[in-house]
Design a protein around this motif. Structure first.
Motif, PDB file in Angstrom:
ATOM      1  N   ARG A 188       0.859  -1.189   0.000  1.00  0.00           N
ATOM      2  CA  ARG A 188       0.000   0.000   0.000  1.00  0.00           C
ATOM      3  C   ARG A 188       0.895   1.238   0.000  1.00  0.00           C
ATOM      4  NH1 ARG A 188      -5.809   0.868   2.396  1.00  0.00           N
ATOM      5  NH2 ARG A 188      -5.861  -1.369   2.306  1.00  0.00           N
ATOM      6  N   LYS A 193      -3.261   2.192  -6.096  1.00  0.00           N
ATOM      7  CA  LYS A 193      -4.630   2.026  -6.578  1.00  0.00           C
ATOM      8  C   LYS A 193      -4.694   2.127  -8.098  1.00  0.00           C
ATOM      9  CE  LYS A 193      -6.991   3.827  -2.460  1.00  0.00           C
ATOM     10  NZ  LYS A 193      -7.900   4.881  -1.946  1.00  0.00           N
ATOM     11  N   ASP A 218      -5.273  -5.808   2.062  1.00  0.00           N
ATOM     12  CA  ASP A 218      -6.559  -5.104   2.014  1.00  0.00           C
ATOM     13  C   ASP A 218      -6.770  -4.457   0.654  1.00  0.00           C
ATOM     14  OD1 ASP A 218      -7.938  -4.616   4.976  1.00  0.00           O
ATOM     15  OD2 ASP A 218      -5.819  -5.122   5.063  1.00  0.00           O
ATOM     16  N   ALA A 219      -5.690  -3.922   0.074  1.00  0.00           N
ATOM     17  CA  ALA A 219      -5.803  -3.303  -1.244  1.00  0.00           C
ATOM     18  C   ALA A 219      -6.245  -4.326  -2.285  1.00  0.00           C
ATOM     19  CB  ALA A 219      -4.462  -2.690  -1.649  1.00  0.00           C
ATOM     20  N   GLU A 222      -9.968  -5.038  -1.673  1.00  0.00           N
ATOM     21  CA  GLU A 222     -10.776  -3.897  -2.106  1.00  0.00           C
ATOM     22  C   GLU A 222     -10.942  -3.857  -3.618  1.00  0.00           C
ATOM     23  OE1 GLU A 222      -8.608  -0.665  -0.501  1.00  0.00           O
ATOM     24  OE2 GLU A 222      -9.153  -1.107   1.587  1.00  0.00           O
ATOM     25  N   ASN A 223      -9.994  -4.452  -4.347  1.00  0.00           N
ATOM     26  CA  ASN A 223     -10.065  -4.482  -5.808  1.00  0.00           C
ATOM     27  C   ASN A 223     -10.682  -5.775  -6.331  1.00  0.00           C
ATOM     28  OD1 ASN A 223      -8.470  -2.119  -7.387  1.00  0.00           O
ATOM     29  ND2 ASN A 223      -7.610  -2.403  -5.337  1.00  0.00           N
ATOM     30  N   THR A 238      -6.346  -5.751   8.073  1.00  0.00           N
ATOM     31  CA  THR A 238      -7.544  -5.867   8.910  1.00  0.00           C
ATOM     32  C   THR A 238      -7.817  -7.325   9.278  1.00  0.00           C
ATOM     33  OG1 THR A 238      -8.977  -6.026   6.965  1.00  0.00           O
ATOM     34  CG2 THR A 238      -8.560  -3.831   7.844  1.00  0.00           C
ATOM     35  N   VAL A 241      -9.540  -9.454   6.507  1.00  0.00           N
ATOM     36  CA  VAL A 241      -8.649  -9.894   5.441  1.00  0.00           C
ATOM     37  C   VAL A 241      -7.737 -11.016   5.927  1.00  0.00           C
ATOM     38  CG1 VAL A 241      -6.772  -9.168   3.910  1.00  0.00           C
ATOM     39  CG2 VAL A 241      -8.770  -7.712   4.211  1.00  0.00           C
TER      40      VAL A 241
END
Length: 392
Positions: A188, A193, A218-219, A222-223, A238, A241
């Motif tokens: 991250r 992103k 997490d990234a 999220e994707n 998190t 995850v």
């Protein structure tokens, strides 16, 4: 080395700002609970760009830093990010800011002074574009000293971890098959992103092993992806995850201590440790290389000297040696979103539509059913024209 003199803002500065104070000495931990309009209270010497990006993304109104945001050791990138993002920055507030405030209190900022119920709590320097630019210019003068320190750290790391670097000693075994496959490592970090978004076709076609480094896991989620492995000290990934089913490797100190292991086990997840003095992103690369990855694609990792220094850790010297070790296998995807975007021009789209219509018309014209349909349409059109002639 002379530290830069941060000039105080002038009387033309914006008026008072108010908000709810959120306090934490670890910026990474604080960003997880910030809400739009909050005022972040941090203790972060030489604020780096990744931390600043997270603060801007959280929507904070202001950042109050107990430490100088630019100490002058090197030109760190965080303060510029905050100022450009419209976030008010007051730094050099000292310990008074943590002693005088509690979580959830509403505070106001007037100039460089922080007020609680109208009473001053701490006073620092309210930064603006000019003061940050001047401090950055002064800090660039100290790069030679930092370069020497970086080189010495690199030599020390090479002596300490040569067996890991040269022979892969200490790399743990994993269940995930890596040999002969592509590996995508996500940190991250800068532009992660945008770069992940551009890499979607590559991920869909090659189906690489997905490794998330701490918050990089997490990234990935999220994707819309599920990481195969999660590597790190587990301070920013998190709980949800961690439970996604990925193999978890906790980064441990060289002596074997792994503070993050207790947290992982606390959420009911089994994990193994990887003791080393390197950074977590370096461990991910060394693991992929040792297990036979044919290609390593890195997203959000650190790639140049300023970024190494901006990370603010002497251990970043390991990144230089790790990149030498993995050699030609490594493809750094940093900035690929700026290099290439999948755009379709209007003319190309119009040509595509016309081509499709022409193909449909040709198919209809040569087929038996198509000919019958054209006959019906022709008769309908002739009847319509005949009725219009009679009407007029």
């Amino acid at each position: 080395m002379r530290l830069p003199t941060l000039r105080r803002t002038r009387s033309t500065e914006p008026g008072p700002v108010s908000g709810v104070a959120r306090l934490d000495r670890r910026t990474k931990r604080l960003t997880g609970r910030l809400r739009p309009g909050d005022i972040a209270v941090i203790d972060h010497l030489d604020l780096d760009r990744v931390a600043a990006d997270s603060l801007v993304a959280s929507g904070v109104t202001a950042v109050l830093n107990a430490k100088p945001s630019i100490s002058g050791r090197y030109p760190n990138l965080g303060p510029e990010v905050l100022i450009k993002g419209g976030v008010l920055l007051v730094d050099g507030l000292g310990e008074d800011i943590f002693k005088g405030l509690r979580e959830g209190q509403t505070v106001s900022i007037d100039g460089g002074t922080v007020l609680l119920a109208g009473e001053p709590v701490a006073t620092g320097v309210r930064q603006d574009t000019e003061t940050v630019a001047q401090a950055m210019a002064d800090a660039r003068e100290g790069l030679s000293v930092q370069l020497e320190a970086f080189a010495q750290n690199t030599l020390d790391y090479m002596k300490q971890e040569r067996e890991l670097l040269l022979d892969g000693v200490g790399v743990p075994d994993v269940r995930t098959r890596i040999a002969g496959r592509h590996v995508l490592i996500v940190v991250r970090g800068y532009d992660y992103k945008e770069d992940l978004d551009v890499l979607r076709p590559y991920i869909r076609e090659y189906k690489p092993v997905l490794i998330g480094v701490d918050g990089g896991a997490d990234a990935l989620v999220e994707n819309g992806y599920t990481p195969d492995l999660i590597i790190g000290d587990m301070d920013s990934v998190t709980d949800d995850v961690l439970r996604c089913g990925a193999e978890v490797i906790v980064h441990a100190y060289p002596d074997g201590r792994a503070p993050g292991l207790e947290r992982v086990r606390g959420v009911g997840v089994d994990a193994i440790t990887f003791p080393a003095a390197a950074t977590s992103e370096d461990l991910a690369m060394l693991l992929a290389d040792e297990k036979g990855a044919s290609l390593i694609v890195a997203v959000g990792t650190h790639a140049n000297l300023v970024e190494f220094l901006d990370k603010g850790r002497g251990g970043m010297a390991s990144t230089f040696l790790t990149r030498l070790k993995v050699g030609g296998k490594l493809v750094d995807a940093k900035g690929v979103s700026r290099l290439y975007r999948q755009n379709i021009s209007g003319s190309a789209l119009l040509l595509l539509v016309l081509s499709a219509l022409a193909a449909m018309a040709s198919a209809v014209a040569v087929s038996t059913v198509g000919k019958a349909y054209l006959t019906v349409v022709s008769e309908w059109w002739n009847n319509l024209v005949f009725q219009l002639d009679n009407f007029f």
